[in-house]
Design an enzyme around this catalytic site. Structure first.
Site, PDB file in Angstrom:
ATOM      1  N   ARG A 154       5.640  -0.486 -18.875  1.00  0.00           N
ATOM      2  CA  ARG A 154       6.329  -1.043 -17.712  1.00  0.00           C
ATOM      3  C   ARG A 154       7.398  -0.065 -17.228  1.00  0.00           C
ATOM      4  O   ARG A 154       7.609   0.130 -16.038  1.00  0.00           O
ATOM      5  CB  ARG A 154       6.965  -2.407 -18.025  1.00  0.00           C
TER       6      ARG A 154
ATOM      7  N   ASP B 160       9.456   1.200   7.119  1.00  0.00           N
ATOM      8  CA  ASP B 160       8.121   0.867   6.642  1.00  0.00           C
ATOM      9  C   ASP B 160       7.160   1.843   7.318  1.00  0.00           C
ATOM     10  O   ASP B 160       6.913   1.750   8.519  1.00  0.00           O
ATOM     11  CB  ASP B 160       7.795  -0.591   6.998  1.00  0.00           C
TER      12      ASP B 160
ATOM     13  N   LYS C 169      -2.995  -0.017   2.250  1.00  0.00           N
ATOM     14  CA  LYS C 169      -3.537   0.365   3.548  1.00  0.00           C
ATOM     15  C   LYS C 169      -3.999   1.830   3.527  1.00  0.00           C
ATOM     16  O   LYS C 169      -4.874   2.167   2.769  1.00  0.00           O
ATOM     17  CB  LYS C 169      -2.502   0.070   4.632  1.00  0.00           C
TER      18      LYS C 169
HETATM   19  C1  LIG Z   1       0.302  -4.981   4.418  1.00  0.00           C
HETATM   20  C2  LIG Z   1       1.663  -4.591   4.827  1.00  0.00           C
HETATM   21  C3  LIG Z   1       2.764  -4.837   3.998  1.00  0.00           C
HETATM   22  C4  LIG Z   1       2.651  -5.608   2.695  1.00  0.00           C
HETATM   23  O1  LIG Z   1       1.937  -4.923   1.731  1.00  0.00           O
HETATM   24  P1  LIG Z   1       1.046  -5.644   0.591  1.00  0.00           P
HETATM   25  O2  LIG Z   1       0.464  -4.487  -0.140  1.00  0.00           O
HETATM   26  O3  LIG Z   1       0.041  -6.499   1.276  1.00  0.00           O
HETATM   27  O4  LIG Z   1       1.987  -6.458  -0.244  1.00  0.00           O
HETATM   28  C5  LIG Z   1       3.993  -4.384   4.424  1.00  0.00           C
HETATM   29  N1  LIG Z   1       4.154  -3.738   5.585  1.00  0.00           N
HETATM   30  C6  LIG Z   1       3.115  -3.486   6.421  1.00  0.00           C
HETATM   31  C7  LIG Z   1       3.350  -2.767   7.701  1.00  0.00           C
HETATM   32  C8  LIG Z   1       1.847  -3.914   6.069  1.00  0.00           C
HETATM   33  O5  LIG Z   1       0.825  -3.683   6.907  1.00  0.00           O
END
Ligand SMILES: *Cc1c(COP(=O)(O)O)cnc(C)c1O
Length: 386
Positions: free
Chosen positions: A55, A179, A204
């Site tokens: 961890r 982000d 993604k």
């Molecule tokens: C999918 C997504 C998230 C969240 O990520 P997860 O891996 O689904 O927890 C955060 N920000 C954006 C822009 C996303 O497309």
């Protein structure tokens, strides 16, 4: 560290394939092993080779953390079990009472985490237009601890000037979180523009193949990285070694994939622009797009996501989403296969009735890397079906 010196000067594509991925010293294997061990032998109490318990640290995780940090031009990388786990780790930097300023278009899960999980615990938030810099300066809430910025946003693909927002926030002592899930470090590197922390859903584009859920943080500042790493271990939302391996493997081809995503997205935008079934096309390359100038300034190219509103309202949007065959109707984005979704009823349903609510006639495409002529033909037949 010798390794860091060697990496200076390497270009993005080279870092993607080599950063954190030296041949295994024990065997010469050119691919980092998936280290499943949960614990690591110590020769004396407290004497070990850098790993104690999985961890707290794991060799496969170290490989992907080094790789993605290098791609973001950040000194530190931290991998998590999901994008939202990474985001939650960031929010733990705040002291109770500190405000989160969230752009008024954001991923639905980010909105839910801030408004439904953190806000009731005593962390106020407000949605702001990060494109209106004068208003941001004039109406700056004094209790702001963090500015949370997506660019391009999900799902409207609005772009904001990271450098300008970061300057305003820093002058006022707030952390700037970007982000970077939609742009990826191949198209935009927020740390170089003044951001403190870069957040990713590695689910993604970084993973890129719709086969792993993961999250990532890139940070340059040592002290900030230390605090985030403390919580990564203390709260424990870490990814499995196999998931780390899948992100590492996916990210090796990020550059070539992104080039094709962008090229295919342009072919789709050409189809949609002026099409009788389409009301408005949202793509950062279009000169009239909100934030086009910011995108042109800070991005290498405009990305693989395309959104559009349709004539005929929500019913027409739902019919188109059901009529494509190659574009799979599904949530998520950023992988090799093309997807279509209806944000109002799917990814952004949790934002209904809030300032982040999205239009009901909106469709979002994650344009994959199939051949563009097949993608254009599929979407054309779906649009003519309405
Ligand atoms: C999918 C997504 C998230 C969240 O990520 P997860 O891996 O689904 O927890 C955060 N920000 C954006 C822009 C996303 O497309």
């Amino acid at each position: 560290m010798g390794e860091e010196e060697q990496q200076v000067g390497w270009a993005f594509e080279t870092l993607a394939i080599h950063a954190g991925q030296e041949p295994d010293p024990a065997t010469g294997a050119v691919v980092p092993p998936i280290s499943l061990a949960t614990t690591f032998a110590q020769s004396e109490v407290g004497v070990h080779q850098g790993y104690e318990y999985s961890r707290s640290g794991n060799p496969t995780r170290t490989a992907v953390e080094t790789q993605i940090a290098a791609l973001e031009q950040a000194r530190h990388g931290l991998a998590f079990a999901s994008g939202l786990a990474a985001e939650d780790n960031v929010l733990r930097l705040l002291r109770q009472g500190q405000r989160i300023l969230l752009g008024n278009d954001a991923y639905g899960g980010t909105f839910r985490l801030i408004s439904k999980v953190w806000s009731p615990l005593g962390f106020p938030w407000s949605a702001v237009d990060l494109g209106d810099l004068d208003s941001l300066r004039d109406n700056w809430p004094d209790d702001t601890g963090m500015v949370w910025l997506e660019t391009p946003t999900n799902p409207l693909l609005t772009c904001f000037d990271i450098e300008a927002v970061a300057t305003i926030a820093r002058e006022r002592g707030a952390l700037v979180v970007v982000d970077n899930t939609f742009a990826t470090p191949y198209l935009q590197q927020p740390i170089t523009l003044g951001a403190d922390i870069v957040v990713h859903s590695a689910t993604k584009y970084l993973g890129g193949h719709s086969d792993v859920v993961g999250g990532f943080l890139a940070v340059d500042d040592d002290e900030l990285a230390g605090r985030l790493r403390f919580t990564q271990n203390a709260a424990g939302a870490v990814p499995s070694p196999f998931d780390c391996y899948l992100v590492l493997r996916g990210a090796k081809t990020l550059g070539v994939r992104m080039d094709r995503h962008c090229e295919n997205a342009r072919a789709i935008v050409d189809l949609l622009t002026g099409h009788e079934a389409v009301e408005r096309v949202l793509y950062p390359q279009l000169p009239d797009h909100p934030g086009h100038a910011a995108a042109a300034k800070q991005m290498r190219d405009y990305g693989g996501m395309v959104s559009f509103t349709v004539q005929g309202g929500e019913a027409a949007a739902r019919r188109i989403a059901a009529a494509t065959t190659l574009f799979t109707l599904a949530e998520s984005l950023g992988a090799v296969e093309s997807l279509i979704e209806h944000p109002g009823a799917m990814t952004h349903a949790s934002a209904a009735g809030s300032p982040l609510e999205v239009p009901a006639n909106l469709l979002r495409l994650s344009v994959g890397i199939e051949h563009s002529s097949d993608l254009v033909a599929d979407l054309a037949q779906a649009l003519s079906a309405v």
